[in-house]
Design a protein around this motif. Sequence first.
Motif, PDB file in Angstrom:
ATOM      1  N   GLU A 132       0.899  -1.240   0.182  1.00 48.80           N
ATOM      2  CA  GLU A 132       0.051   0.065  -0.006  1.00 48.80           C
ATOM      3  C   GLU A 132       1.017   1.288  -0.054  1.00 48.80           C
ATOM      4  OE1 GLU A 132      -2.985   2.465   3.029  1.00 48.80           O
ATOM      5  OE2 GLU A 132      -2.583   0.395   3.377  1.00 48.80           O
ATOM      6  N   MET A 133       1.901   1.316   0.916  1.00 45.90           N
ATOM      7  CA  MET A 133       2.874   2.492   0.869  1.00 45.90           C
ATOM      8  C   MET A 133       3.684   2.457  -0.370  1.00 45.90           C
ATOM      9  SD  MET A 133       1.874   4.107   3.427  1.00 45.90           S
ATOM     10  CE  MET A 133       0.344   3.616   4.411  1.00 45.90           C
ATOM     11  N   PHE A 134       3.885   1.531  -0.804  1.00 47.26           N
ATOM     12  CA  PHE A 134       4.812   1.539  -2.199  1.00 47.26           C
ATOM     13  C   PHE A 134       4.069   1.945  -3.165  1.00 47.26           C
ATOM     14  CE2 PHE A 134       6.261  -0.129  -6.283  1.00 47.26           C
ATOM     15  CZ  PHE A 134       7.544   0.105  -6.032  1.00 47.26           C
ATOM     16  N   SER A 135       2.638   1.655  -3.250  1.00 46.16           N
ATOM     17  CA  SER A 135       1.892   2.241  -4.383  1.00 46.16           C
ATOM     18  C   SER A 135       1.677   3.700  -4.348  1.00 46.16           C
ATOM     19  CB  SER A 135       0.452   1.324  -4.040  1.00 46.16           C
ATOM     20  OG  SER A 135      -0.204   2.118  -5.112  1.00 46.16           O
ATOM     21  N   ARG A 136       1.645   4.082  -2.928  1.00 43.53           N
ATOM     22  CA  ARG A 136       1.539   5.606  -2.723  1.00 43.53           C
ATOM     23  C   ARG A 136       2.729   6.297  -3.191  1.00 43.53           C
ATOM     24  NH1 ARG A 136      -2.423   6.879   2.254  1.00 43.53           N
ATOM     25  NH2 ARG A 136      -1.971   8.829   1.644  1.00 43.53           N
ATOM     26  N   PHE A 137       3.713   5.845  -2.699  1.00 42.53           N
ATOM     27  CA  PHE A 137       4.928   6.286  -3.005  1.00 42.53           C
ATOM     28  C   PHE A 137       5.292   6.420  -4.514  1.00 42.53           C
ATOM     29  CE2 PHE A 137       9.670   5.244  -4.277  1.00 42.53           C
ATOM     30  CZ  PHE A 137      10.242   6.605  -3.984  1.00 42.53           C
ATOM     31  N   SER A 138       4.872   5.422  -5.262  1.00 49.65           N
ATOM     32  CA  SER A 138       5.254   5.259  -6.622  1.00 49.65           C
ATOM     33  C   SER A 138       4.447   6.360  -7.310  1.00 49.65           C
ATOM     34  CB  SER A 138       4.692   3.866  -7.142  1.00 49.65           C
ATOM     35  OG  SER A 138       5.277   2.909  -6.769  1.00 49.65           O
ATOM     36  N   GLU A 139       3.132   6.657  -6.884  1.00 52.45           N
ATOM     37  CA  GLU A 139       2.307   7.712  -7.595  1.00 52.45           C
ATOM     38  C   GLU A 139       2.862   8.859  -7.382  1.00 52.45           C
ATOM     39  OE1 GLU A 139      -1.674   7.448  -6.017  1.00 52.45           O
ATOM     40  OE2 GLU A 139      -1.774   5.140  -6.829  1.00 52.45           O
ATOM     41  N   ASP A 140       3.504   9.284  -6.118  1.00 53.55           N
ATOM     42  CA  ASP A 140       4.191  10.532  -5.762  1.00 53.55           C
ATOM     43  C   ASP A 140       5.746  10.708  -6.556  1.00 53.55           C
ATOM     44  OD1 ASP A 140       2.199  11.052  -3.909  1.00 53.55           O
ATOM     45  OD2 ASP A 140       3.301  10.398  -2.194  1.00 53.55           O
ATOM     46  N   ALA A 141       6.266   9.393  -6.767  1.00 55.31           N
ATOM     47  CA  ALA A 141       7.543   9.669  -7.652  1.00 55.31           C
ATOM     48  C   ALA A 141       7.177   9.993  -8.875  1.00 55.31           C
ATOM     49  CB  ALA A 141       8.194   8.262  -7.428  1.00 55.31           C
ATOM     50  N   GLN A 142       5.946   9.348  -9.345  1.00 60.00           N
ATOM     51  CA  GLN A 142       5.604   9.514 -10.781  1.00 60.00           C
ATOM     52  C   GLN A 142       5.026  11.191 -10.951  1.00 60.00           C
ATOM     53  OE1 GLN A 142       5.628   8.170 -13.663  1.00 60.00           O
ATOM     54  NE2 GLN A 142       7.082   6.501 -12.671  1.00 60.00           N
ATOM     55  N   ALA A 143       4.702  11.451  -9.873  1.00 63.46           N
ATOM     56  CA  ALA A 143       4.489  12.920 -10.019  1.00 63.46           C
ATOM     57  C   ALA A 143       5.464  14.045 -10.048  1.00 63.46           C
ATOM     58  CB  ALA A 143       3.393  13.463  -8.688  1.00 63.46           C
TER      59      ALA A 143
END
Length: 167
Positions: free
Chosen positions: A123-134
């Motif tokens: 769950e946290m990796f998914s949130r981080f991935s979205e933020d990294a893409q942003a």
Amino acid sequence: GTEFSGPDAGLADLFKGRWSLLTPPAGTAEAAIVKIETMWKILGAQTARMDAAHHDRVIAIVSHLPHLIAFTICGTADDLADETRGEVLQFAASGFRDFTRIAASDPVMWRDIFLNNKDALLEMFSRFSEDAQAMARAVRWGDADYIEDKINRSRKIRKSLIDIKQA
């Protein structure tokens, strides 16, 4: 506490001023919880209680995800062509060295932590991935305000850690 494991890596003040999070199952006798809290306090730790699911989410972002990222960055560097890998190591700046300290942690312990906490970690990796893409989009499109905001927010987190003596 450190990247080292086992009895030889023990530190007398390892828990001094650090947090021990207790996740007693429902119905646990208060006396038993207090006994465990007392043990941690004798070791110098501060204690807090929370339910197990909340604990897993909190620890996933502050411990498990940073380790996953450190292992991945070091793995990426190791996968580079031989001449580039040598340059990566030769010219490593302090940020990369900080990642290597985390990545030097015990592989069996961290394998088990990842696999036993996979839901919260993913769950946290998914949130981080979205933020990294942003952030990558902001870099790509020259969105200086977005980049600067993220950096300033990160600096505030670091200052807060220092202020509460957790860094």
